[in-house]
Design an enzyme around this catalytic site. Structure first.
Site, PDB file in Angstrom:
ATOM      1  N   LYS A 488       0.838  -1.305  -0.240  1.00 52.15           N
ATOM      2  CA  LYS A 488       0.028  -0.187   0.110  1.00 52.15           C
ATOM      3  C   LYS A 488       1.045   1.256   0.055  1.00 52.15           C
ATOM      4  CE  LYS A 488      -0.381  -0.269   5.043  1.00 52.15           C
ATOM      5  NZ  LYS A 488      -0.977  -1.051   6.074  1.00 52.15           N
ATOM      6  N   ARG A 585     -11.063   0.406  14.240  1.00 51.41           N
ATOM      7  CA  ARG A 585     -10.933   1.221  12.917  1.00 51.41           C
ATOM      8  C   ARG A 585     -11.947   0.752  11.984  1.00 51.41           C
ATOM      9  NH1 ARG A 585      -4.887   1.564  10.383  1.00 51.41           N
ATOM     10  NH2 ARG A 585      -5.298  -0.821   9.738  1.00 51.41           N
ATOM     11  N   TYR A 713      13.590  32.293   5.813  1.00 53.04           N
ATOM     12  CA  TYR A 713      12.635  32.758   6.268  1.00 53.04           C
ATOM     13  C   TYR A 713      12.738  33.588   7.597  1.00 53.04           C
ATOM     14  CZ  TYR A 713      10.381  31.670   1.586  1.00 53.04           C
ATOM     15  OH  TYR A 713      10.129  31.549   0.301  1.00 53.04           O
ATOM     16  N   MET A 762      10.081  25.318   0.624  1.00 51.81           N
ATOM     17  CA  MET A 762       9.118  24.272  -0.097  1.00 51.81           C
ATOM     18  C   MET A 762      10.067  23.330  -0.989  1.00 51.81           C
ATOM     19  SD  MET A 762       6.195  24.911  -2.938  1.00 51.81           S
ATOM     20  CE  MET A 762       5.460  26.055  -1.873  1.00 51.81           C
TER      21      MET A 762
HETATM   22  C1  PLP Z   1      -0.082  -1.885   6.964  1.00 53.26           C
HETATM   23  C2  PLP Z   1      -0.870  -3.228   7.461  1.00 53.26           C
HETATM   24  C3  PLP Z   1      -0.029  -4.093   7.827  1.00 53.26           C
HETATM   25  C4  PLP Z   1       1.595  -4.031   7.805  1.00 53.26           C
HETATM   26  O1  PLP Z   1       2.015  -3.595   9.042  1.00 53.26           O
HETATM   27  P1  PLP Z   1       3.456  -3.369   9.187  1.00 53.26           P
HETATM   28  O2  PLP Z   1       3.692  -2.753  10.598  1.00 53.26           O
HETATM   29  O3  PLP Z   1       4.043  -2.255   8.356  1.00 53.26           O
HETATM   30  O4  PLP Z   1       4.032  -4.766   9.019  1.00 53.26           O
HETATM   31  C5  PLP Z   1      -0.687  -5.318   8.306  1.00 53.26           C
HETATM   32  N1  PLP Z   1      -1.985  -5.382   8.294  1.00 53.26           N
HETATM   33  C6  PLP Z   1      -2.834  -4.239   8.087  1.00 53.26           C
HETATM   34  C7  PLP Z   1      -4.228  -4.609   7.987  1.00 53.26           C
HETATM   35  C8  PLP Z   1      -2.155  -3.178   7.740  1.00 53.26           C
HETATM   36  O5  PLP Z   1      -2.879  -2.088   7.300  1.00 53.26           O
END
Ligand code: PLP
Length: 818
Positions: A488, A585, A713, A762
């Site tokens: 992801k 969640r 700045y 930036m």
């Molecule tokens: C991102 C995620 C993981 C992976 O977690 P890490 O700590 O990066 O290994 C596993 N399960 C779910 C549901 C996640 O969203």
């Protein structure tokens, strides 16, 4: 008796194993340990080695690809594989080594064996550059220096070679004897002894003793006295030749002077002062030059001749690079070595790329010791056919003369200029292009023409490190436990199909993205692995169906919508159920279960392939009781679901730190995320993991400021005593948070950590480099293995995840593979 090839029967005799030979006269030329890197199937012998994965699992695949010769260490149902030859031995790795040691012993030639903590590959490559003018040299491909790599390297040896140059690397006691038996060096070169790879050894002394075993039978031993830590050690070799920067030695370095982009090294040799100028300035290169210098002198070359050759050394690019090309192409730059074994390695990497339908090779004339041009190009043509290359562009007279051998779309050019003059007519479009050429063809000019301009700020991704991390976690899994890789958010900022291709090639079981469009991108790039989407938006259900993306179903509403959407005729569409056991969640809670099961019961449209939950604190012992409670509640809900469904979906609960701390909850699959990129909050020592991402930029301007002047700045950066600042090309729009301003953040320049000064802008920020001598264009490291993301995260009160994923998409990613 010197062997060009062996029959399988001869090999069976050498290995002294039980054999079942269908065609005892089959000729063996190649040794293979990975069915994916296959070249000449009929003449290949497959060793089923039990390494990270058990090679016996790949026998069927190898057979399918045409391999008929196997060395195994367990009984195989040979009836499944008719007309094949089998040799059964107690240990297949030992058998491989034994065969190659035999092969080596058939030749009486000079062999340089190289070991040490750093510099082995560069020294090997440079010795090759220095010596290949006089002799036919065979050398280790890339950094093939492991228990398997050394065997494959030495197997290349044939009648025509006059000199071998092989490197050996070890990480544990008792490994070197085996490598020594295979390499059988006559000249030994110890590069140095540093802390690198200390894991397996009780002390540096023990490590040194182990390394010296490589040299037990050498004639000549080349080393620096300061690396020999104990006085009572018996030194190998009839003759010794020493070099040193700090004490008297056969080649004693007296002065090192940097001049712009070159270095003048002065030395004392046979009571005379000699000097060499080399086109490098970094300390590691200078040490490697001196090692080569000493080696050639030890071999009897005249001092002036050595100096002349050293001045012409070329920098060695160790890794092939994957970058974005123009016209929607991907470009693989591998102009580092141009021999057939490195071509095969590069073609394998090309083959892992699925993002474009077409795979193209731009190849110059090659030279190969001991082969006629006809043999060589025939071999290359066969290789290209086996690797299914769609298009060949040959550059050079020799390859052009053999054009008729290549059965694919093809075009040929006399030289690099000729190619560049015709580039426009070649109509590159949606292709993955491997660029591989011998040095003199200057293919860097082709890369420059075909690559998208890379800005000075780049995120370098080391794909070998990522693989190392994957394997490191896989070894923690019980047999049969699957791996889901979390890719992801652009694989935590590191890339999209570039990472997915690698994970697919190395057979993870599942990939997971956050959103549907990330999944579509991967599908369009040729990723065929099952793909889970964690936030499947209803507007994209249609696309999910088309691209076979599997939704995570986390609520009754989502389930109802998805069921409503699924058209008639769709059956068993794969979905994943997320249970909320404490994260709060997304996910079904206990109270939703009755309704969930009511909806699922007897429904043919869906198939629940997995049921999972996310644990909130796998890395933190303080919450272990809560973790246990989460798992217990997960298991109870899972059982109720199975009872209703009548089948058992895949169970998975562990993330990265869960894999490290909760082996008993691996169930059927684990979800590996940040560990792939080298971080794990549950591992105190991250020794086993390697850093994948390096963020670097360059200096645009340097200014000397008087006392009391301010920087940036709102005049926030103050220099009460004056000083020197460097403006560099990274700002908060690149992902370098404003929180790093005013000295909170540090960067590495010329090996030193320096603080930011003033606010982060930036697109830029300023560093206080007072007291350092630096130049415009010098490299600045924002993070790497020494100055790690963990430190950056600590400095601004966040976690490594955020630092990694913040690196903005405008920062170009460059992928390296060795
Ligand atoms: C991102 C995620 C993981 C992976 O977690 P890490 O700590 O990066 O290994 C596993 N399960 C779910 C549901 C996640 O969203």
């Amino acid at each position: 008796m010197t062997k060009e090839s062996y029959t399988i029967q001869q090999i069976a005799e050498i290995l002294n194993g039980k054999s079942f030979l269908d065609h005892p006269q089959a000729h063996i030329k190649s040794l293979i340990i990975d069915s994916r890197s296959l070249a000449d199937a009929p003449h290949s012998l497959f060793f089923a080695i039990k390494a990270q994965r058990d090679g016996h699992q790949f026998i069927a695949n190898a057979y399918q690809q045409g391999i008929r010769n196997f060395v195994v260490s367990q009984a195989v149902d040979t009836k499944q594989f008719p007309a094949a030859n089998w040799i059964e031995v107690p240990d297949t790795l030992e058998a491989l080594q034994q065969l190659v040691a035999f092969h080596r012993s058939q030749y009486a030639l000079k062999v340089i064996g190289i070991t040490g903590s750093n510099g082995k590959t560069i020294v090997k490559e440079w010795l090759y550059q220095l010596l290949s003018a006089d002799e036919q040299v065979v050398r280790s491909p890339k950094s093939y220096n492991s228990q398997i790599g050394v065997a494959l390297a030495v197997w290349q040896l044939n009648l025509h070679h006059q000199l071998g140059i092989f490197e050996a690397g070890i990480s544990k006691p008792h490994e070197m004897e085996k490598l020594a038996n295979i390499i059988q060096p006559t000249i030994g070169v110890l590069t140095n002894i540093r802390e690198a790879h200390d894991e397996g050894f009780a002390s540096k002394e023990e490590k040194l003793k182990e390394k010296l075993k490589l040299f037990k039978d050498v004639e000549t031993f080349v080393y620096a006295p300061e690396h020999i830590l104990t006085k009572d050690l018996e030194l190998p070799g009839k003759h010794q030749f020493t070099w040193s920067f700090v004490q008297s030695a056969d080649l004693q370095i007296t002065k090192v002077m940097t001049e712009n982009s070159s270095t003048r090294i002065l030395a004392n040799y046979q009571n005379k002062e000699i000097a060499v100028v080399v086109p490098f300035t970094d300390a590691a290169s200078i040490e490697n030059v001196v090692i080569c210098w000493a080696t050639l002198l030890a071999m009897g070359y005249a001092a002036e001749e050595v100096v002349a050759r050293l001045s012409k050394l070329n920098r060695v690019a160790m890794r092939l690079q994957l970058v974005n090309g123009i016209d929607q192409c991907s470009l693989i730059d591998d102009s580092y070595s141009a021999d057939i074994s490195s071509l095969a390695i590069a073609l394998d990497f090309l083959n892992q790329q699925n993002q474009h339908p077409k795979r193209t090779l731009i190849l110059s004339d090659l030279q190969e010791t001991g082969k006629t041009a006809d043999q060589l190009y025939q071999e290359i043509a066969l290789l290209l056919k086996q690797k299914q290359i769609n298009r060949l562009i040959g550059v050079g007279e020799h390859i052009t003369a053999h054009a008729h051998l290549f059965e694919m779309e093809k075009s040929f050019f006399k030289d690099t200029d000729d190619f560049l003059n015709h580039v426009a007519q070649l109509n590159f479009n949606h292709e993955t292009i491997l660029v591989k050429g011998a040095r003199k063809f200057e293919f860097e000019r082709i890369i420059k023409r075909l690559a998208q301009k890379i800005h000075d700020t780049v995120l370098e991704i080391n794909l070998n490190a990522l693989l190392n991390n994957l394997q490191s976690y896989k070894t923690k899994l019980a047999p049969g436990v699957k791996t889901m890789a979390m890719v992801k958010a652009f694989s935590y900022g590191s890339g999209s199909f570039e990472i997915a291709n690698l994970l697919q090639h190395h057979k993870v079981d599942y990939l997971t993205v956050a959103y549907v469009d990330e999944g579509i991108t991967l599908r369009k790039a040729g990723i065929t692995l099952p793909l889970m989407v964690m936030s499947p938006e209803p507007s994209a259900f249609d696309a999910m169906l088309r691209y076979k993306l599997e939704p995570e179903i986390y609520s009754l509403e989502l389930l109802r919508e998805f069921l409503h959407f699924l058209p008639e005729g769709v059956n068993n569409f794969p979905v994943h159920l997320k249970l909320d056991t404490g994260m709060h969640r997304l996910g079904f809670q206990e109270e939703h279960l009755a309704e969930l099961l009511h909806l699922l019961k007897g429904n043919q449209k869906l198939k629940v392939v997995s049921v999972f939950t996310h644990l909130v604190a796998t890395d933190d012992a303080q919450h272990d009781a809560f973790t246990e409670q989460q798992v217990a509640s997960y298991q109870s809900m899972y059982q109720q679901i199975v009872a209703e469904l009548g089948y058992s979906p895949i169970r998975h609960v562990l993330n990265t730190s869960g894999i490290s701390r909760w082996p008993k909850y691996q169930f059927d699959m684990v979800r590996l995320g940040i560990g792939l990129y080298g971080f794990d909050a549950a591992q105190k020592s991250l020794d086993e993991l390697q850093t994948v991402a390096v963020l670097k930029t360059t200096i645009s301007q340097i200014k000397h400021l008087a006392a009391g002047e301010t920087v940036g700045y709102s005049r926030r950066g103050v220099l009460p005593n004056g000083g020197t600042i460097a403006t560099i090309k990274i700002g908060y729009a690149d992902g370098y948070s404003r929180a790093f301003g005013n000295g909170v953040g540090k960067m590495l320049v010329g090996g030193k950590l320096v603080p930011t000064i003033g606010s982060i802008c930036m697109d830029m920020c300023m560093l206080d480099i007072t007291g350092l001598s630096l130049n415009v264009g010098d490299e600045v490291i924002v993070f790497n293995h020494q100055h790690s993301i963990v430190d950056l995260a600590k400095a601004i009160g966040t976690i490594p995840y955020e630092i990694l994923t913040n690196v903005s998409q405008r920062v170009k990613r460059v992928y390296y593979f060795e």
